[in-house]
Design a protein around this motif. Structure first.
Motif, short mmCIF file in Angstrom:
data_model
loop_
_atom_site.label_atom_id
_atom_site.label_comp_id
_atom_site.label_asym_id
_atom_site.label_seq_id
_atom_site.Cartn_x
_atom_site.Cartn_y
_atom_site.Cartn_z
N ARG A 39 0.83 -1.22 0.00
CA ARG A 39 0.00 0.00 0.00
C ARG A 39 0.86 1.26 0.00
NH1 ARG A 39 -5.26 -0.92 0.07
NH2 ARG A 39 -5.96 -2.93 0.87
N VAL B 179 2.35 1.72 -3.47
CA VAL B 179 1.34 2.15 -4.43
C VAL B 179 1.00 3.64 -4.22
CG1 VAL B 179 -1.07 1.87 -5.13
CG2 VAL B 179 0.36 -0.14 -4.80
N GLU B 180 0.97 4.06 -2.98
CA GLU B 180 0.72 5.47 -2.68
C GLU B 180 1.81 6.35 -3.28
OE1 GLU B 180 -1.45 8.63 -1.36
OE2 GLU B 180 -2.03 6.51 -1.52
N LYS C 60 1.34 6.55 -6.95
CA LYS C 60 0.22 7.44 -7.26
C LYS C 60 0.68 8.91 -7.25
CE LYS C 60 -4.12 8.69 -5.11
NZ LYS C 60 -5.02 8.27 -4.03
N LEU D 82 2.91 9.69 -10.24
CA LEU D 82 2.17 9.80 -11.51
C LEU D 82 1.43 11.12 -11.59
CD1 LEU D 82 0.78 6.15 -11.79
CD2 LEU D 82 2.48 7.20 -13.29
N LEU D 83 0.79 11.51 -10.49
CA LEU D 83 0.06 12.77 -10.48
C LEU D 83 1.01 13.94 -10.67
CD1 LEU D 83 -2.60 12.13 -7.68
CD2 LEU D 83 -2.97 12.28 -10.16
N VAL E 118 -4.70 7.55 -13.49
CA VAL E 118 -3.95 7.18 -12.28
C VAL E 118 -4.81 6.31 -11.38
CG1 VAL E 118 -2.84 8.03 -10.17
CG2 VAL E 118 -2.52 9.24 -12.34
N ARG E 119 -6.05 6.73 -11.16
CA ARG E 119 -6.94 5.96 -10.28
C ARG E 119 -7.08 4.53 -10.75
NH1 ARG E 119 -11.34 10.04 -9.78
NH2 ARG E 119 -10.64 11.38 -8.08
N VAL F 157 -3.85 2.56 -10.18
CA VAL F 157 -3.60 2.29 -8.77
C VAL F 157 -4.51 1.17 -8.25
CG1 VAL F 157 -3.99 3.29 -6.48
CG2 VAL F 157 -2.57 4.49 -8.15
N ASN F 158 -5.78 1.26 -8.59
CA ASN F 158 -6.71 0.23 -8.11
C ASN F 158 -6.36 -1.15 -8.63
OD1 ASN F 158 -8.12 2.10 -6.68
ND2 ASN F 158 -9.65 2.46 -8.29
N THR G 277 -3.47 -2.18 -9.65
CA THR G 277 -2.19 -2.63 -9.10
C THR G 277 -2.41 -3.23 -7.72
OG1 THR G 277 -1.06 -0.89 -10.30
CG2 THR G 277 0.18 -1.94 -8.54
#
Ligand SMILES: Nc1nc2c(ncn2[C@@H]2O[C@H](COP(=O)(O)OP(=O)(O)O)[C@@H](O)[C@H]2O)c(=O)[nH]1
Ligand SMILES: [Mg+2]
Length: 445
Positions: A28, A31-32, A35, A38-39, A48-49, A52-53, A55
């Motif tokens: 987690r 992944v954060e 995220k 990427l943003l 991105v959403r 992330v989900n 992944t």
């Protein structure tokens, strides 16, 4: 391009690739981090959403946490997700056969790089043996046709231009001429505006209808931000694009918007422009870009390739042997047939980050392998299992039996000792081991 993103992702790769234990929290957290990166790189929020989900879903599945090397398994998931974001494989131009004229229509905003890219494409197709004609259908300024004319001369291809007239008429006349004079490819340069507007869209739509192109390529400036995505959307609505070319990929822009294009409008990126010169155009390889972002060379394809050929329990045994330097000539012989299935060692080793320059090619050719194999085959099993017993009389016998020379046998034995020591050293170097043997040993990645 993408430097910042690459920096963050490579950091994650380095940190996780050696991990043999991975908790849900580790995942987690990583992944954060992904995220945010990427943003920050300006990748579209929706994109991105989704990434992330997916992944998280993939990574928290049993497969990762319970695998032998969860770190590498997780990186492979991130890698695959990024590849999916960028496209499905390399998208080629779809042109007709050589006996018919294929038409490529270039579209895009002013300054996006249409004219330059038209010339780059002409250069590329010409070098593939096609007869190319460039068409000046940007009639907004006389300088536009002149620019194309200069580029055409530089590339060494024909150009079609008219004084005045309407772009759709020019395009149509060019197509007629091309048919008569047996050209294979027509590349039509068109006008752009600062913003996509109704008039521009109508004009380019008329050009499209007048020639029915095989390829309708949007040239999008990779430096522009999220509005590039919107602009691409409106071009696609009007023209039904067949692909995108990202120009100025050599810039130091954040690049995330460009990377979102494929996902948002669903059309493949076919090429990237990486400089102002006519040869600065490259096919877009999603997997290579993803590997680059992750700072992993082509390590994923390496891992997959090796995995196909070595079963994992065998691989584990081998790894232990390498580490303890109990690896024998018998094992070595056993590797020959496997290695052969994988293709040349050279190409294999080059996929490992940092290895490319370090390999002595002369040591890796097939002939050399065959010689070595012959030498080992001429040994008794006892000799293969303990090469230290091979003294001068045995060396002579082996040389004769294998049709080689005593010095070749000597060399093989000396090299074998050397590599065994290197393996041992490597086995002590945790990181290198993970990278090399973890991959080479084909753990369940
Ligand atoms: N660095 C770099 N510059 C580019 C690239 N493609 C185009 N350019 C530059 O971008 C500017 C605009 O290009 P041009 O082809 O005239 O754009 P057009 O108005 O769409 O036809 C020119 O100065 C080009 O040299 C690229 O891939 N990299
Ligand atoms: Mg132009």
């Amino acid at each position: 391009m993408l430097e910042k993103l690459t920096e963050t992702f490579s950091g994650i790769t380095r940190r996780l690739s050696g991990n043999t234990r991975l908790s849900e929290n580790n995942i987690r957290e990583a992944v954060e981090e992904i995220k945010m990166a990427l943003l920050e790189a300006d990748v579209n929020l929706r994109v991105v959403r989704r990434l992330v989900n997916r992944t998280i879903d993939d990574a928290l599945g049993e497969k990762v946490l319970k695998s032998i090397n969860p770190g590498q398994q997780f990186i492979k998931i991130i890698h695959d997700r990024i590849v999916a974001l960028l496209g499905d494989g390399t998208a080629e131009l779809e042109l007709k056969g050589p006996d018919v004229v294929s038409v490529i229509l270039m579209a895009g905003l002013q300054g996006s790089g249409k004219t330059t890219t038209a010339a780059k494409l002409a250069f590329r197709l010409k070098s593939e043996g096609r007869r190319v004609m460039l068409v000046a259908a940007d009639l907004t300024r006389p300088a536009a046709a002149e620019q194309l004319e200069i580029l055409a001369a530089q590339v060494g291809v024909a150009i079609y231009r008219e004084d005045g007239g309407k772009p759709e008429k020019v395009a149509k006349n060019a197509l007629k001429r091309a048919g008569k004079e047996q050209f294979n490819v027509l590349i039509i340069d068109t006008a752009g505006r600062m913003q996509a507007d109704e008039e521009l869209m109508k004009e380019i739509r008329r050009v499209k209808d007048s020639v029915i192109p095989d390829e309708i390529l949007l040239v999008a400036d990779a430096m522009t931000g999220q509005n590039a995505v919107e602009i691409a959307g409106s071009f696609d609505e009007t023209l039904n694009l067949t692909g995108i070319i990202l120009s100025k990929f050599d810039s130091d822009a954040r690049g995330g918007a460009a990377l979102s294009l494929k996902s948002v409008i669903g059309k493949p990126v076919k090429f990237i422009g990486i400089g102002e010169k006519i040869e600065n155009l490259e096919p877009f390889h999603p997997d290579r870009i993803a590997s680059r972002i992750l700072g992993m060379g082509d390590v994923v394809s390496l891992v997959e390739k090796v995995q196909e050929t070595i079963e994992s329990d065998e691989a584990e045994k081998l790894q232990v042997k390498m580490a303890k330097a109990t690896f024998t000539l018998e094992d070595y012989l056993d590797q020959f047939s496997r290695m052969r299935k994988m293709g040349s060692v050279q190409s294999l080793l080059e996929m490992i980050p940092g290895m490319a320059g370090q390999i002595d090619e002369s040591k890796l050719d097939e002939a050399q392998w065959k010689r070595e194999e012959a030498i080992i085959l001429s040994m008794t099993l006892e000799e293969r299992r303990n090469h230290r017993i091979i003294g001068p009389p045995r060396r002579k016998r082996i040389a004769r039996g294998s049709g080689t020379s005593v010095s070749a046998v000597n060399r093989l034995l000396k090299n074998f000792d050397k590599s065994r020591n290197m393996m041992k050293k490597m086995a002590k170097n945790k990181k290198l081991q993970q990278q090399l043997m973890g991959g080479m040993a084909g753990q369940k990645i």
